[in-house]
Structure formats: C-alpha cells, structure tokens
Design a protein around this motif. Structure first.
Motif, short mmCIF file in Angstrom:
data_model
loop_
_atom_site.label_atom_id
_atom_site.label_comp_id
_atom_site.label_asym_id
_atom_site.label_seq_id
_atom_site.Cartn_x
_atom_site.Cartn_y
_atom_site.Cartn_z
N GLU A 173 9.46 7.40 -14.38
CA GLU A 173 8.29 6.54 -14.16
C GLU A 173 7.51 7.04 -12.93
O GLU A 173 6.29 7.13 -12.96
CB GLU A 173 8.80 5.12 -13.91
CG GLU A 173 7.75 4.05 -14.02
CD GLU A 173 8.34 2.67 -13.70
OE1 GLU A 173 7.63 1.88 -13.09
OE2 GLU A 173 9.53 2.43 -14.03
N VAL A 174 8.26 7.38 -11.89
CA VAL A 174 7.66 7.79 -10.63
C VAL A 174 6.83 9.09 -10.76
O VAL A 174 5.76 9.21 -10.17
CB VAL A 174 8.77 7.94 -9.56
CG1 VAL A 174 8.26 8.71 -8.35
CG2 VAL A 174 9.28 6.57 -9.13
N ILE A 175 7.35 10.05 -11.52
CA ILE A 175 6.67 11.37 -11.56
C ILE A 175 5.56 11.44 -12.62
O ILE A 175 4.96 12.50 -12.79
CB ILE A 175 7.68 12.52 -11.80
CG1 ILE A 175 8.37 12.34 -13.16
CG2 ILE A 175 8.68 12.60 -10.66
CD1 ILE A 175 9.06 13.60 -13.64
N SER A 176 5.29 10.37 -13.27
CA SER A 176 4.30 10.44 -14.35
C SER A 176 2.89 10.52 -13.78
O SER A 176 2.65 10.16 -12.65
CB SER A 176 4.40 9.23 -15.25
OG SER A 176 4.01 8.08 -14.54
N THR A 225 6.10 10.20 -4.08
CA THR A 225 5.59 9.03 -3.34
C THR A 225 4.07 8.86 -3.41
O THR A 225 3.56 7.83 -3.00
CB THR A 225 5.96 9.12 -1.83
OG1 THR A 225 5.24 10.21 -1.26
CG2 THR A 225 7.45 9.30 -1.63
N GLY A 226 3.37 9.87 -3.88
CA GLY A 226 1.91 9.76 -3.93
C GLY A 226 1.28 9.85 -2.55
O GLY A 226 0.12 9.52 -2.37
N HIS A 273 2.81 11.94 3.70
CA HIS A 273 3.78 11.66 4.76
C HIS A 273 4.57 10.41 4.41
O HIS A 273 4.14 9.62 3.59
CB HIS A 273 3.09 11.46 6.11
CG HIS A 273 2.18 12.59 6.46
ND1 HIS A 273 2.64 13.77 6.95
CD2 HIS A 273 0.83 12.72 6.33
CE1 HIS A 273 1.61 14.60 7.14
NE2 HIS A 273 0.51 13.97 6.77
N GLY A 274 5.69 10.25 5.09
CA GLY A 274 6.48 9.04 4.85
C GLY A 274 7.90 9.22 5.33
O GLY A 274 8.21 10.19 6.03
N PRO A 275 8.78 8.31 4.95
CA PRO A 275 10.17 8.38 5.38
C PRO A 275 10.86 9.63 4.79
O PRO A 275 10.34 10.26 3.90
CB PRO A 275 10.80 7.12 4.79
CG PRO A 275 9.67 6.27 4.31
CD PRO A 275 8.51 7.16 4.09
N GLU A 276 12.05 9.92 5.30
CA GLU A 276 12.86 11.03 4.78
C GLU A 276 12.92 10.99 3.26
O GLU A 276 13.28 9.96 2.69
CB GLU A 276 14.30 10.91 5.32
CG GLU A 276 14.48 11.27 6.77
CD GLU A 276 14.25 12.75 7.03
OE1 GLU A 276 14.56 13.57 6.13
OE2 GLU A 276 13.73 13.08 8.10
N LEU A 277 12.66 12.12 2.63
CA LEU A 277 12.67 12.15 1.16
C LEU A 277 14.04 11.80 0.59
O LEU A 277 14.15 11.15 -0.44
CB LEU A 277 12.26 13.53 0.66
CG LEU A 277 10.83 13.69 0.17
CD1 LEU A 277 10.68 15.01 -0.56
CD2 LEU A 277 10.42 12.54 -0.73
N ALA A 334 0.83 -1.21 0.00
CA ALA A 334 0.00 0.00 0.00
C ALA A 334 0.86 1.26 0.00
O ALA A 334 0.38 2.35 -0.29
CB ALA A 334 -0.92 -0.01 1.21
N LYS A 335 2.14 1.12 0.34
CA LYS A 335 3.06 2.26 0.31
C LYS A 335 3.82 2.31 -1.02
O LYS A 335 4.07 3.40 -1.55
CB LYS A 335 4.11 2.13 1.44
CG LYS A 335 3.53 1.96 2.81
CD LYS A 335 2.96 3.26 3.33
CE LYS A 335 2.39 3.07 4.72
NZ LYS A 335 1.61 4.23 5.15
N ILE A 336 4.20 1.16 -1.52
CA ILE A 336 5.05 1.10 -2.73
C ILE A 336 4.23 1.37 -3.99
O ILE A 336 4.70 2.04 -4.91
CB ILE A 336 5.75 -0.28 -2.84
CG1 ILE A 336 6.57 -0.57 -1.57
CG2 ILE A 336 6.63 -0.38 -4.08
CD1 ILE A 336 7.70 0.39 -1.31
#
Ligand code: GLU
Length: 436
Positions: A433-436, A412-413, A416-420, A350-352
């Motif tokens: 791929e991530v920023i699309s 990350t979508g 909140h989450g771990p250190e960027l 659910a995070k990935i």
C-alpha cells in the motif's frame, strides 16, 4: 453540589472550560454531585444548538455530570420567589420608565458619581403589585438593598466587602417577567444546594448581590466562592473571541487533544503542581484550588504545544492509530516517531498521510524509486529492516545515497524524517500500500 452554569450564547472558550474542569475536580475531591445548568434565560442571546455543543465538549474532556437542566425550566419558580419577596416586603415593584432611569444615569455620569437606583418606587408593595397587574401597567421587581455590608471570603481572592449602596436595589424580574441573571442564578444555586461556586472573576461583583438574594430568600447555608483570575493573551490583554486559541473548537481543529488542553488549563496560574504533565484524574488527587494565583495568567501556546506532545507520547498506541483511521497499534507507534518534529494531531497527520498516499515519481530520484518499487513488489516479507535492505541492495544494485534517498521517498513521501529502520518496523505489514 457543584455546578457549571454556561450560557448557550456562543462557542465555548478556554475560560469556560477551565471553570468546568475546576468545578468537576472539586466535586470529585469532595465526593459531591456535579450539575450542569444551561443558563438560557436571556432568549435574545441564546444560539440554537450551543447547549448540545457544550455537552459534547464536556464529554470529550470526560467531565461527567450527575444532573443537567435548562434554567428556563425554572421560570415559574423564579417568578414565585420574586413575588414572595415582594409579599414579605423584601422586594418592591418599580414602574420607573426606561427614560426616567436613563436620565438619572446621565445625571450621575455628569456629576461623576456611580449610578444608584433613586429609591423612588421603594414603597410600592404587594397591593401595588395587584393593581399594576390588573391595569397591565409595565413594572419590574427590584430587591431592596441590604442594610449592612455584605462580606465573603473568596478562596482565591481573599476577603471581599461590599457596602449596601454598592449592592443597590437592583432588578430581579424584568418587565417581560423574565428573571435577571443574578436572581435566576442565586435561586437555582439555592434550590440545588450548591456548596461551592467556582467561576471567572468577571462575576466577582455579582457575588454580593447573589448572597443578598439567598439571604432574603431565607437560605441559611453558607456558599463558598472562588473567582478565577482572567486569562491574558500574548499582548497582555484579556483573551477574547479574537484570539483563536481561546476557542475550544479551534484548538481541536489545530490538533490539540483534550488531555493536553485540560492539563494546560489546570496548570495556568498554578505553581504548586508536583509535576508539569498530568491528567485530570491525577490532579483530583493533589490539586488545591486555594493555590491558584490571584493574578491573571498569560496564555502560552508553546507551553500547550509542549504538553500536547507529552500527552501524545503517553497516548495508547492503538488509540492514536484510530485517529489516523487504522485499527492496529503499528500506526500509533509510527506517529510517535514523528513527535520529535510534530506536536499536534494536525502536524502528525501531515506526516502520516503522505506515507499512505500515492507517491510522486516526478523528482530527481524518480528512476531509482521505480526500480525499488518493482523490487519491493517482488520481494518476500522481511521482519528485519537489515534483511529488507540487504535484499534490495542485491536486487537493485543501488547503494548509499542513491539507495536511501529514493527508498525514504518511496516509503514516506518525504525527503527527511525519522530513521528509516524505525519507520520500516511499523509499516512493514503495509508495504504494498505504501509504495503504490
Ligand atoms: N452563565 C454565567 C456565565 O456563563 C454563569 C456564571 C456563574 O457561574 O454563576 O458566565
């Protein structure tokens, strides 16, 4: 030889798996073979495909067998051995009808005494057997009750004794020619020379019957028994199908991994473990089955979650990556960053997933996200997050919260989450791929 003897009559539950793990573990400790015997003699209760499912589950837990067979393959042997007992006068044929037996049961109930077989057919020997066969009269075969108390020392429960009337003259072959559980089980344990039987305590009352059968069959070897206490749910009742967590399938669906489940089940009722987090091969080195507590163990999902997280932390990065469909170690490392807040594969997923899914720009930071997206599309590759950040600050003129919030959401979508900077380290080769 040690054995795991599941019935293919339903989904494998944690109690079964615990029994399989311990039999395998003791087989390894003693350098004895491990047999899987599918106890499929109760045709009405068998469910197609459950045998294969059981074998697949054992494989997932790396419980490797040296031998496997279906008990029904031994039907002719069970029948032959029963006839041998009749011929030797150690068993007898019984023509009591179900109605007669039911009436006797009712009578016993009314008199508040435990039901025992009346002994009515005890004198029907091998001559009677031949006649009944010729006349096609329905009959069962009963073993004669023992003359003396049957005692054994259970590795966990200690000394157990059963008087002859408790063992009783019980049925070993039913009217349809099929062996009863106790008979098939005792015959097969004898034939495979099973040295140690480890199973749930619900079988404790079967053990004197099985010892009695093996003795009458002339088996001299002493079998050692260990009966495991039951597993209780949160309410202190026996874990049953109604408790989701008792199903191995459910645990897998929820994202618990085999190493953690095995660790948890071996730890249940075991206070002497040198460490809390361990694997099955570790336990083979030090586990002592006699140290399992006699009293029931309570199932604790939070403890399982803790162990799951610990095993996920220790999992090979590359292996963890493949769980999310990636081949290189980076995504496994990325997933581990999320173990602060997630404990299962399902929760990690659910995070990935959002990281690699198309981003939504429909939020208060949408505009800044677009600006950052454009800038990243034009940007060269940066090894270090600081350089990446400096470049984007310069290009977009975004700073502080107006920079970090949208960047986090773009990468990350999530808000909140771990250190960027840590996240960046693992996703930098997937940026477009991530920023699309
Ligand atoms: N088929 C039995 C069960 O699943 C086996 C019990 C035993 O291990 O003897 O409960």
């Amino acid at each position: 030889m040690l054995r795991f003897a599941p019935s293919p009559t339903g989904d494998m539950h944690i109690g079964n798996l615990r029994v399989a793990l311990l039999n395998y573990l003791v087989a390894k400790q003693r350098d004895e073979a491990f047999l899987v015997r599918i106890e499929d003699t109760d045709k009405a209760r068998n469910i197609e495909g459950k045998d294969t499912e059981i074998m697949q589950i054992l494989e997932k837990f790396a419980i490797h067998h040296d031998q496997v067979y279906h008990q029904s393959e031994h039907l002719h042997i069970h029948q032959q051995l029963a006839v041998k007992l009749v011929e030797e006068g150690k068993a007898f044929v019984c023509t009591c009808t179900p109605e007669m037996l039911e009436a006797e049961r009712e009578e016993a109930k009314a008199q508040k005494r435990p039901y025992r077989y009346s002994g009515r057919c005890e004198t029907l020997d091998k001559t009677a057997l031949a006649e009944l066969k010729a006349n096609k009269t329905p009959y069962v075969i009963r073993i004669k009750k023992p003359d003396a108390t049957i005692a054994f020392d259970d590795l966990i429960k200690g000394r157990q004794e059963s008087a002859p009337f408790e063992v009783d003259s019980f049925v070993i072959i039913r009217a349809d020619g099929s062996p009863t559980y106790n008979f098939a089980c005792a015959c097969d344990d004898m034939l495979s020379d099973v040295t140690t039987v480890i199973r749930g305590e619900d079988h404790l009352s079967n053990t004197p019957k099985q010892i009695h059968i093996k003795r009458l069959l002339g088996y001299d070897e002493k079998t050692v028994y260990a009966h495991l206490p039951i597993i209780l749910n949160k309410e202190g009742k026996k874990m049953s199908k109604r408790d989701n967590a008792s199903s191995i399938k459910w645990l897998f669906q929820e994202g618990f991994i085999p190493d953690a489940i095995a660790n948890y089940l071996l730890l249940l009722g075991y206070a002497k473990a040198p460490q809390e987090v361990f694997t099955l091969p570790d336990a083979i080195e030090w586990y002592d089955i006699r140290e399992i507590s006699k009293s029931p163990a309570k199932f604790d999902l939070d403890k399982l979650r803790f162990l799951n997280r610990e095993h996920l932390k220790r999992m090979d990065d590359k292996k963890l990556s493949t769980v999310f469909g990636f081949a290189d170690a980076a995504i496994g490392k990325l997933a581990k960053l999320y173990l602060e807040e997630a404990s299962t594969i399902k929760e990690l997923d659910a995070k990935i997933k959002p990281i690699f899914s198309p981003k939504s720009f429909d939020n208060e930071w949408g505009e800044e996200m677009r600006i950052l997206q454009n800038a990243i599309e034009q940007a060269p590759y940066f090894e270090a997050f600081d350089d990446f950040k400096a470049y984007l600050n310069e290009k977009t003129q975004l700073k502080g919260k107006r920079f970090f919030k949208p960047l986090r959401m773009l990468l990350t979508g999530a808000e909140h989450g771990p250190e960027l900077s840590d996240v960046y380290t693992h996703i930098k080769s997937y940026l477009l791929e991530v920023i699309s």
